[in-house]
Write a protein that holds these residues in place. Structure first.
Motif, mmCIF file in Angstrom:
data_model
loop_
_atom_site.group_PDB
_atom_site.id
_atom_site.type_symbol
_atom_site.label_atom_id
_atom_site.label_comp_id
_atom_site.label_asym_id
_atom_site.label_seq_id
_atom_site.Cartn_x
_atom_site.Cartn_y
_atom_site.Cartn_z
ATOM 1 N N LYS A 165 0.862 -1.192 0.000
ATOM 2 C CA LYS A 165 0.000 0.000 0.000
ATOM 3 C C LYS A 165 0.894 1.238 0.000
ATOM 4 O O LYS A 165 1.767 1.396 0.864
ATOM 5 C CB LYS A 165 -0.909 -0.005 1.222
ATOM 6 C CG LYS A 165 -1.853 1.174 1.214
ATOM 7 C CD LYS A 165 -3.115 0.876 1.959
ATOM 8 C CE LYS A 165 -4.073 2.033 1.733
ATOM 9 N NZ LYS A 165 -5.374 1.786 2.288
ATOM 10 N N VAL A 166 0.709 2.104 -0.984
ATOM 11 C CA VAL A 166 1.590 3.267 -1.149
ATOM 12 C C VAL A 166 1.143 4.397 -0.231
ATOM 13 O O VAL A 166 -0.021 4.805 -0.247
ATOM 14 C CB VAL A 166 1.597 3.749 -2.622
ATOM 15 C CG1 VAL A 166 2.506 4.966 -2.793
ATOM 16 C CG2 VAL A 166 2.025 2.617 -3.547
ATOM 17 N N THR A 167 2.078 4.881 0.583
ATOM 18 C CA THR A 167 1.722 5.944 1.528
ATOM 19 C C THR A 167 2.491 7.247 1.261
ATOM 20 O O THR A 167 2.148 8.295 1.783
ATOM 21 C CB THR A 167 2.041 5.506 2.980
ATOM 22 O OG1 THR A 167 3.392 5.041 3.023
ATOM 23 C CG2 THR A 167 1.108 4.399 3.428
ATOM 24 N N ARG A 168 3.557 7.145 0.457
ATOM 25 C CA ARG A 168 4.360 8.343 0.173
ATOM 26 C C ARG A 168 4.845 8.310 -1.260
ATOM 27 O O ARG A 168 5.214 7.234 -1.759
ATOM 28 C CB ARG A 168 5.586 8.364 1.087
ATOM 29 C CG ARG A 168 5.626 9.589 1.942
ATOM 30 C CD ARG A 168 6.832 9.616 2.820
ATOM 31 N NE ARG A 168 7.598 10.811 2.551
ATOM 32 C CZ ARG A 168 8.856 10.992 2.903
ATOM 33 N NH1 ARG A 168 9.510 10.033 3.521
ATOM 34 N NH2 ARG A 168 9.470 12.118 2.648
ATOM 35 N N ALA A 169 4.848 9.476 -1.909
ATOM 36 C CA ALA A 169 5.316 9.513 -3.299
ATOM 37 C C ALA A 169 6.305 10.652 -3.470
ATOM 38 O O ALA A 169 5.997 11.806 -3.155
ATOM 39 C CB ALA A 169 4.130 9.709 -4.226
ATOM 40 N N LYS A 170 7.511 10.302 -3.914
ATOM 41 C CA LYS A 170 8.486 11.332 -4.276
ATOM 42 C C LYS A 170 8.639 11.286 -5.797
ATOM 43 O O LYS A 170 8.059 10.437 -6.452
ATOM 44 C CB LYS A 170 9.822 11.051 -3.604
ATOM 45 C CG LYS A 170 9.800 11.253 -2.117
ATOM 46 C CD LYS A 170 11.215 11.199 -1.648
ATOM 47 C CE LYS A 170 11.310 11.225 -0.142
ATOM 48 N NZ LYS A 170 12.687 10.973 0.279
ATOM 49 N N GLU A 171 9.511 12.130 -6.337
ATOM 50 C CA GLU A 171 9.649 12.175 -7.805
ATOM 51 C C GLU A 171 10.013 10.810 -8.384
ATOM 52 O O GLU A 171 9.451 10.359 -9.356
ATOM 53 C CB GLU A 171 10.754 13.151 -8.238
ATOM 54 C CG GLU A 171 10.481 14.591 -7.975
ATOM 55 C CD GLU A 171 11.231 15.059 -6.759
ATOM 56 O OE1 GLU A 171 11.402 14.239 -5.812
ATOM 57 O OE2 GLU A 171 11.650 16.224 -6.734
ATOM 58 N N PHE A 172 10.994 10.164 -7.771
ATOM 59 C CA PHE A 172 11.499 8.941 -8.373
ATOM 60 C C PHE A 172 11.417 7.735 -7.448
ATOM 61 O O PHE A 172 12.101 6.742 -7.665
ATOM 62 C CB PHE A 172 12.951 9.146 -8.854
ATOM 63 C CG PHE A 172 13.085 10.324 -9.780
ATOM 64 C CD1 PHE A 172 12.296 10.412 -10.913
ATOM 65 C CD2 PHE A 172 13.965 11.357 -9.501
ATOM 66 C CE1 PHE A 172 12.380 11.506 -11.757
ATOM 67 C CE2 PHE A 172 14.064 12.458 -10.341
ATOM 68 C CZ PHE A 172 13.273 12.538 -11.473
ATOM 69 N N CYS A 173 10.615 7.842 -6.404
ATOM 70 C CA CYS A 173 10.508 6.707 -5.489
ATOM 71 C C CYS A 173 9.175 6.754 -4.739
ATOM 72 O O CYS A 173 8.691 7.831 -4.383
ATOM 73 C CB CYS A 173 11.674 6.748 -4.502
ATOM 74 S SG CYS A 173 11.791 5.241 -3.522
ATOM 75 N N LEU A 174 8.623 5.574 -4.535
ATOM 76 C CA LEU A 174 7.406 5.467 -3.724
ATOM 77 C C LEU A 174 7.787 4.805 -2.414
ATOM 78 O O LEU A 174 8.814 4.129 -2.333
ATOM 79 C CB LEU A 174 6.375 4.582 -4.433
ATOM 80 C CG LEU A 174 5.958 4.984 -5.852
ATOM 81 C CD1 LEU A 174 5.127 3.875 -6.479
ATOM 82 C CD2 LEU A 174 5.164 6.295 -5.819
ATOM 83 N N SER A 175 6.961 4.959 -1.389
ATOM 84 C CA SER A 175 7.155 4.139 -0.201
ATOM 85 C C SER A 175 5.809 3.739 0.381
ATOM 86 O O SER A 175 4.775 4.355 0.077
ATOM 87 C CB SER A 175 8.045 4.792 0.851
ATOM 88 O OG SER A 175 7.927 6.165 0.851
ATOM 89 N N GLY A 176 5.841 2.669 1.159
ATOM 90 C CA GLY A 176 4.588 2.174 1.694
ATOM 91 C C GLY A 176 4.802 1.021 2.643
ATOM 92 O O GLY A 176 5.904 0.821 3.159
ATOM 93 N N ALA A 177 3.726 0.260 2.844
ATOM 94 C CA ALA A 177 3.783 -0.878 3.769
ATOM 95 C C ALA A 177 3.204 -2.104 3.079
ATOM 96 O O ALA A 177 2.223 -1.999 2.328
ATOM 97 C CB ALA A 177 2.971 -0.558 5.023
ATOM 98 N N ALA A 178 3.837 -3.248 3.349
ATOM 99 C CA ALA A 178 3.386 -4.489 2.715
ATOM 100 C C ALA A 178 1.954 -4.779 3.125
ATOM 101 O O ALA A 178 1.601 -4.670 4.293
ATOM 102 C CB ALA A 178 4.300 -5.624 3.119
#
Ligand code: SF4
Length: 361
Positions: free
Chosen positions: A337-350
């Motif tokens: 599940k995506v919780t953060r979006a930067k220009e060239f990278c996403l972050s989230g939790a499984a």
């Protein structure tokens, strides 16, 4: 996995056709056997590479080819050859859980058949690297690229339309049954293919991610004026690339452009590259923000030193994520599940581990 080598295009700035020679491709049967073998060994991502991958042709169709004819398979090209769309279609039919990517495509060889195969084949990732180089017809001509800006823009529109770029993703894709839009909603999705009537196709459509378009750009080609450069900036704003590899022109001995005066100063090239980089960062961020709150399929690549996991989405986005599972390892497919979006990278939790390719459940 190299499927060919060399190039017949002779772009005026490029040394590849001289250094590597004319295009030579491996027979389709040999490629399919190698993919089968890699999948058996446990490889989860097969990247088919060639300088001009979408002009692939095999003089020898694989032995079982007639059994694999599908609606989007050309049988053979007019010249009696088996082409790249045919190859992708057959690689997609190899049993196993794996993704397929391919690099690098030439815009002039991006056929309708190939785009339809991308839409149809569930293992083929919706990430297309399509070098534009510049956004000005005069410079494109001097580069000998074989297309105009309008051809390029039309091609991008077609790709986005066929691959359903504008279908809104549901908020929580792990529970897809709740997310199949009703018929009224569907009638507003102008990009849904007319054949998407069955439930399974509707599900696929809901699950799809926006296609990711990446490119190569050259700034400061000999004689490139400020106005011509501005058209490249405009093209970047219009297409909204997910990534662009921006190079400052440098002359290569042996190429036809080598004879032209390299008359855009180094300082100006740096300035132009920086300007394009700023546009890229804006469009990439806008594209990545579309992922916020969505659950996406990720191929796990590694664990970072900070204890986070790192992987890639089917659209080629880098993603870092936290996961509780001790059993997680490189090569697993997982939903994140995506919780953060930067220009060239996403972050989230499984969210959960899952078996299969993009449209599995
Ligand atoms: S830029 Fe690409 S298409 Fe053009 S000659 Fe070089 S390898 Fe071939």
């Amino acid at each position: 996995m190299p499927i060919g080598n060399g190039c017949d295009n002779f772009c005026s700035y490029c040394v590849v056709p001289y250094a590597r020679g004319r295009e030579v491709y491996r027979p389709a049967g040999e490629i399919l056997d190698e993919v089968k073998d890699l999948v058996k060994q446990g490889y989860r991502e097969i990247i088919l590479i060639a300088q001009n991958v979408n002009s692939y042709k095999s003089e020898e169709p694989p032995l079982n080819f007639p059994l694999c004819k599908g609606e989007n398979v050309s049988l053979l090209t007019k010249e009696g050859r088996f082409n790249f769309a045919d190859l992708l279609n057959m690689v997609n039919q190899i049993p196993g859980d794996f993704w397929i990517r391919f690099f690098t495509s030439h815009p002039k060889d991006m056929s309708d058949q190939l785009i339809k195969v991308l839409a149809k084949c569930e293992k083929v990732c919706h990430q297309i690297h399509l070098p534009a180089q510049v956004g000005d017809d005069g410079v494109l001509k001097r580069m000998n690229r074989g297309y105009t800006v309008s051809d390029y823009v039309k091609l991008i529109k077609k790709i986005k339309n066929i691959l359903n770029d504008q279908i809104p993703m549901a908020n929580d894709q792990t529970n897809f049954k709740l997310q199949i839009p009703n018929s009224k909603q569907f009638s507003n999705f102008r990009l849904i293919p007319p054949e998407a009537k069955s439930t399974s196709l509707l599900r696929q459509a809901v699950w799809q991610l926006p296609v990711s378009i990446t490119t190569d750009i050259i700034v400061g080609f000999p004689g490139e004026t400020k106005k011509q450069f501005d058209r490249t900036a405009e093209l970047m704003r219009r297409v909204k690339f997910d990534m662009a590899y921006i190079a400052k022109y440098s002359p290569r001995p042996g190429t036809s452009a080598f004879k032209l005066a390299d008359n855009v100063s180094r300082k100006e090239k740096v300035k132009r590259a920086k300007q394009l980089d700023r546009i890229l960062r804006q469009t990439a961020l806008v594209n990545n923000k579309k992922y916020l709150g969505k659950t996406v399929e990720v191929l796990v690549e590694s664990k970072t030193k900070a204890g986070e996991w790192f992987g890639k989405t089917a659209t080629g986005k880098d993603i870092r994520f936290s996961a509780d599972s001790e059993a997680l390892k490189a090569g697993d497919f997982i939903k994140v599940k995506v919780t953060r979006a930067k220009e060239f990278c996403l972050s989230g939790a499984a969210a959960k581990k899952y078996k299969g390719v993009r449209f599995g459940n």
